[in-house]
Design an enzyme around this catalytic site. Sequence first.
Site, short mmCIF file in Angstrom:
data_model
loop_
_atom_site.label_atom_id
_atom_site.label_comp_id
_atom_site.label_asym_id
_atom_site.label_seq_id
_atom_site.Cartn_x
_atom_site.Cartn_y
_atom_site.Cartn_z
CD GLU A 36 -1.92 -6.06 6.49
OE1 GLU A 36 -1.71 -6.46 7.59
OE2 GLU A 36 -1.02 -5.27 5.79
CE LYS A 40 2.15 -5.42 8.28
NZ LYS A 40 1.63 -4.55 7.30
CB SER A 70 6.63 2.25 3.96
OG SER A 70 5.78 1.40 3.56
P1 PGA Z 1 4.40 -1.49 7.18
O1 PGA Z 1 3.16 -1.88 7.99
O2 PGA Z 1 5.31 -0.74 8.12
O3 PGA Z 1 5.11 -2.65 6.62
O4 PGA Z 1 3.99 -0.65 6.02
C1 PGA Z 1 2.59 -1.34 8.77
C2 PGA Z 1 1.61 -1.91 9.50
O5 PGA Z 1 1.08 -2.86 9.27
O6 PGA Z 1 0.75 -1.29 10.44
#
Ligand code: PGA
Length: 262
Positions: free
Chosen positions: A99, A14, A215
Amino acid sequence: MRNNRKIMIAGNWKEHFTVSEASHFLHKLEESVISHHSIEVVLFPNILTLQPLSTQLDRRKFRLGAQDGYYEDAGAYTGEVSMAMLRDLVHYVLVGHSERRHLFNESDSIVAKKAQAAVRNGIMPILCVGETLQERLANETKQIIHNQLTAGLMHLTSTEASAIVIAYEPVWAIGTGEFAKPDQVEEVILYIRKQVAELLGERASRHIRILYGGSVDDQNARSFLDISSCDGALIGGASLNHLKFSKVVESAYRVQQQRTGQ
Ligand code: PGA
């Protein structure tokens, strides 16, 4: 009961990498990740970098996925990249990532069209589902998962749907550092399998892969991978650290060895 579903470790990059940043990071990953036949490692870089990375990628180690794709194959849709345009580049595409649902107002019906367009173009969708904190506190988790699943699978035949991947990603755990407890994850994954059995039959339910995301990092990955019905992890933040990501792949390998009794 043993299962022969292959564990998937997926990295959702991301970061807004430029082409050269993405290439540099892939190079680091290629050095640190050890490939294992029994583990599928899939990288989801941003759309701009997919094409150049596809020429650099060591295909024995990694597969590529797209973070999103548009559901119409062709036509006047300024700015959109269709699944048809992605078809020769990627194996997988995320659909319904939280998102996209929350920041870009993607409805269940758009998610369903994207899943259908992916399958139509020979790309395997990873259908993301998950409740918000408010919904969890209101005891609505299962209802939300049920709605997102039934809507997301709506346009797929049972054979098509049983080949897709589902990612359970509680919204409150994404990018927050606050991960779900393994027993919470297990409960929802078992619920998803039950729903899949009801919607598509027992065979599909045994076959379909279900990942956890939210996470996940090298410290906690094992606790999720140890859940026998969990088939891997979708990792955002920690996938941008090549050492952490490669440690998660190693944890997955150890779990897979245990599962297959080696
Ligand atoms: P993250 O993101 O591991 O930073 O919580 C998970 C995801 O975007 O699917």
